[in-house]
Design a protein around this motif. Structure first.
Motif: not given
Length: 251
Positions: A178, A66, A160-162, A155-156, A168, A125, A64
């Protein structure tokens, strides 16, 4: 400062772009991830794949970072490496749900064979509820399989993934890395190598000027290298600062 869009007729001409590979990726601070992927790629080239013992943490990787940090390049690179090794490669994205259905229909057969197969999943994500459920079932099948490798990017970090909690948690079972953005010197090095791979010679002032005046993210910069390559060939001119300004001026 406004960044002008690339001229479409050049930005879309990527026929001269080399395929993504681990070799043409500048690792920057991502050395641990690159080393893990290179080790897996090397195992595919050997003759010991049949019946080999592949522990889960060697074929279940999530990274993951940016946008512009190389997430998709690495997925494409490992997918291309699998295809080069004559392994089955299934690429999954949030925008193509049909490919998920086809994989779930065939994954039981893949899970029973000792021959490695490769699944890549981009933009975890961005998965909707239906694809989140599909990925959870696919990960269960990979866990129970003999030789399926799955590589995922988002992306995370998993926590922290929604997404739903069980997915998760499951993402964190394998190796997690990362990806980091390159600094300006690393960007210039990566772009110089990309230009060299295309046989494109840039005057020394081109890349620093672009970084200070226009593009900052690597996808846009790489697209611009392709555009400059195409424009240089069309105009039969060297890539100098005047040519770059001419390409980018509003039409």
């Amino acid at each position: 400062m406004n960044t002008p869009p690339l001229p479409k007729q050049f930005a879309l001409d990527i026929s001269h772009s080399p395929k993504a590979s681990l070799e043409n990726y500048l690792p920057g601070k991502d050395l641990a991830l690159i080393s893990a992927l290179q080790n897996i790629e090397s195992s595919w080239k050997g003759s010991s794949n049949e019946g080999s013992d592949n522990p889960l943490n060697q074929r279940w990787i999530y990274w993951w970072g940016p946008e512009g940090s190389g997430r998709t390049h690495l997925l494409n690179a490992i997918g291309n490496a699998a295809e080069h090794a004559d392994l089955e490669h299934i690429a999954l994205t949030a925008s193509e749900p049909a490919s998920w259905v086809r994989l779930e229909e065939n994954i039981s057969a893949l899970a029973q064979t000792n021959t490695p197969s490769v699944i890549t999943v981009d933009d975890v994500d961005q998965l909707d509820d239906r694809l989140v459920g599909s990925l959870f079932r696919i990960l269960n099948a990979v866990q129970a399989s003999k030789a399926i490798h799955i590589f995922m990017a988002g992306a995370a970090a998993p926590a922290n993934l929604k997404l739903r909690e069980d997915l998760r948690t499951r993402l964190g079972w394998g190796l997690v890395f990362q990806t980091q953005l390159l600094d300006d010197d690393e960007k210039i090095q990566a772009l110089g190598e990309a230009a060299k791979a295309r046989g494109l010679v840039l005057s020394p002032d081109v890349l620093p000027w672009l970084l200070s005046r226009f593009y900052r993210d690597m996808p846009s910069l790489m697209a611009l290298i392709d555009a400059l390559d195409a424009y240089s060939l069309e105009t039969k001119r060297a890539v100098t600062l005047p040519l770059v300004r001419e390409l980018l001026q509003p039409k």
